[in-house]
Each structure stands twice: as C-alpha cells, then as structure tokens.
Design a protein around this motif. Structure first.
Motif, mmCIF file in Angstrom:
data_model
loop_
_atom_site.group_PDB
_atom_site.id
_atom_site.type_symbol
_atom_site.label_atom_id
_atom_site.label_comp_id
_atom_site.label_asym_id
_atom_site.label_seq_id
_atom_site.Cartn_x
_atom_site.Cartn_y
_atom_site.Cartn_z
ATOM 1 N N ARG A 115 -18.791 65.335 33.335
ATOM 2 C CA ARG A 115 -19.746 65.768 33.186
ATOM 3 C C ARG A 115 -20.275 66.807 35.169
ATOM 4 O O ARG A 115 -20.959 65.648 35.408
ATOM 5 N N GLY A 157 -26.494 64.345 28.733
ATOM 6 C CA GLY A 157 -25.789 64.477 27.536
ATOM 7 C C GLY A 157 -25.858 63.674 26.640
ATOM 8 O O GLY A 157 -26.988 62.928 26.056
ATOM 9 N N ALA A 158 -25.023 62.646 25.628
ATOM 10 C CA ALA A 158 -24.723 62.212 24.385
ATOM 11 C C ALA A 158 -25.564 61.027 24.506
ATOM 12 O O ALA A 158 -26.381 60.564 24.087
ATOM 13 N N GLN A 159 -25.705 60.265 26.178
ATOM 14 C CA GLN A 159 -26.549 58.900 26.669
ATOM 15 C C GLN A 159 -27.525 58.894 27.235
ATOM 16 O O GLN A 159 -27.636 58.320 28.051
ATOM 17 N N ALA A 160 -28.339 60.399 27.011
ATOM 18 C CA ALA A 160 -29.540 60.435 28.183
ATOM 19 C C ALA A 160 -30.283 59.987 28.250
ATOM 20 O O ALA A 160 -31.128 59.173 29.045
ATOM 21 N N ASP A 161 -30.770 58.932 26.965
ATOM 22 C CA ASP A 161 -31.808 58.255 26.183
ATOM 23 C C ASP A 161 -31.329 56.998 26.231
ATOM 24 O O ASP A 161 -32.750 56.695 26.108
ATOM 25 N N GLU A 162 -30.145 56.808 26.830
ATOM 26 C CA GLU A 162 -30.371 55.238 26.817
ATOM 27 C C GLU A 162 -30.689 54.391 27.588
ATOM 28 O O GLU A 162 -30.201 54.710 29.255
#
Length: 270
Positions: free
Chosen positions: A18, A191-196
């Motif tokens: 990324r 990306g897909a894990q941005a809020d974790e």
C-alpha cells in the motif's frame, strides 16, 4: 521530476503493498532543496523478483522496502549489511553498479525514538511478527527492554520472534496490562483496516506509553485513543522520517542539515 531531468538523473523508488506519499514527498523535497539530480517514485509490485531484477538492470540507485516485502527481498539481493543480517529483515536496497546491498534503517529509527522519548524499560506487549516487528523488537531488546510479550495470531512466526529475543508469545493480549504497547501490524493503516484498534481501549487506558509504527495515517485509531487518554505517544510518521533520512544518506552520500531534515519531514507530513 526535477526541472533539469536528463539522462543522468538517478532514480530511487519504494516498494509496498500500500504505497504512501510520505517517502515520495520527503526524498523529492530534499533533492530539490539540495540541488541533487535524483527522482523518487513509489510502486506496488505484483512480481517481487521481477521488480528487484528491474532495480538491478535499470540502474535504480536505491529502493525502500515496506510491508510485506521486508523478508522476501533477502533472497533477491547480493549482500546484507550488518543491520539487516542481525534482524533478517531489510527496508533499504542500494544499487552500486548492479550490486544490490540491503540495510535496515527501521532499527536506527526505533532506537532513536525510544531514547528521545525516554521510554521506561517496563513490561511491554508488541503486536506483530513480520519483518518490521523484527526490527522493532531487536531495537527494543538492545535498548534494554527484556520483559515483554509478542502478540501474534501466527503462532509459528510469533513464537520464533519471541524466542529470538528471549520473550514470550501469546495469540491475544488477554488480561495482560503492560505499561508499553507497540503495534507493528497494518491495523489502523489507510485501507480496509483503517478503523481497527490494535489494542482494546481497556489495555490502552492501563498503559503509560503507546507506540504505533503505522505511518499513514499518522493519527491512527490507536494513536487517537492514546492521546485522548493522556498517554505518551510515539507515532509511525516519526519512524518514517528518521528511517527515510538514513535511506537518503545511503542513496546520495549527502546528510542534510537538521533544519533541512525537519523541513522535509514537515513537508512530507503535509
């Protein structure tokens, strides 16, 4: 491109799953400020051996290596610097007339930040088990952090990393409440894990220091939560700036003045 780009312009690059703009902005800003005939570009390779072969055959002067290529690149280069040999993880490739030598400037960055923030040598939990995790935990071990946990879902990799530094492995943090939390996974990355969150809020509240190596964004959910709870915070963009400076020196042979470095780091963050 530099205004004076010509056949002698030296190219540098980075490889990441990324790619971000931090390195692009940092390096190109310094090239311009120092009048160096270089240009830097980020890539997301789909064929790693072909990409490294391209570095060699096209005369690419230097290459930054990010997740998830830090270990896979080892077999593709000609020589490892001591900084990479000790960790078995690389983040920098320097091409000298077709000879590819690999380094690890992440280690330098982490060591400097632990010292700069005067982080107490307390019990810690580090989440992650990849190439960057090796650099971070090696720097911590050498700085005197000897009481810690490696938290990793991959048991084989987690146990191996823990054993290499005399630490313990667990798949989850569980009820542990260490004073220092370190995230070396993509959790919180754009990306897909941005809020974790890499650690739950209960663990963050019990900690004294939170260190997240994710550089993009600089304010990950972990960093935001730790700041809100009044914790000492070390962010990934600080790691990115220091390791990028050391890469810049390896590529160009020029060490910018501190003011120039600070200006480049601020520009890269903007």
């Amino acid at each position: 491109m530099p205004v004076t780009a010509n056949k002698d312009t030296l190219l540098c690059m980075s490889m990441a799953a990324r790619p971000g703009n931090f390195g692009v902005r940092f390096h190109n800003h310094l090239y311009e400020q120092l009048g160096l005939n270089f240009y830097y570009k980020a890539f997301a390779p789909t064929d790693l051996p072909a990409a490294v072969a391209g570095i060699r055959s096209l005369g690419i002067r230097g290459c930054g290596v990010s997740m998830p290529f830090k270990e896979a690149c080892i077999a593709l280069v000609d020589e490892l610097d001591a900084s990479a040999t000790a960790i078995q993880s690389i983040n920098t490739i320097v091409n000298t007339d077709g000879h590819l030598k690999a380094y690890n400037t992440d280690y330098i960055a982490v060591a400097q930040l632990l010292d700069r923030y005067k982080v107490p040598r307390t019990r810690f939990a580090l989440r992650g088990s990849g190439g960057m995790a090796k650099a971070v935990v090696s720097a911590m071990r050498d700085a005197g952090f000897t009481d810690g946990l490696i938290i990793a879902r991959n048991e084989q990799a987690g146990r191996a990393l823990a054993q290499s530094c005399g630490l313990q492995w667990q798949a989850q943090l569980g009820d542990e409440r260490p004073a220092l939390l370190v995230n070396v996974t993509p959790l919180g990355m754009a990306g897909a894990q941005a809020d974790e969150l890499a650690f739950d809020e209960t663990a963050i509240a019990a900690a004294e220091t939170v260190f997240d190596v994710v550089a993009t964004p600089a304010d990950t959910p972990l960093i935001k939560t730790a700041r809100r709870l009044g914790k000492r915070v070390i962010s990934g963009d600080e790691v990115a700036a220091i390791q990028a400076l050391e890469q810049f020196v390896l590529y160009t042979g020029v060490r910018p003045a501190d003011e120039q470095y600070q200006q480049a780091a601020a520009f890269a963050r903007g």
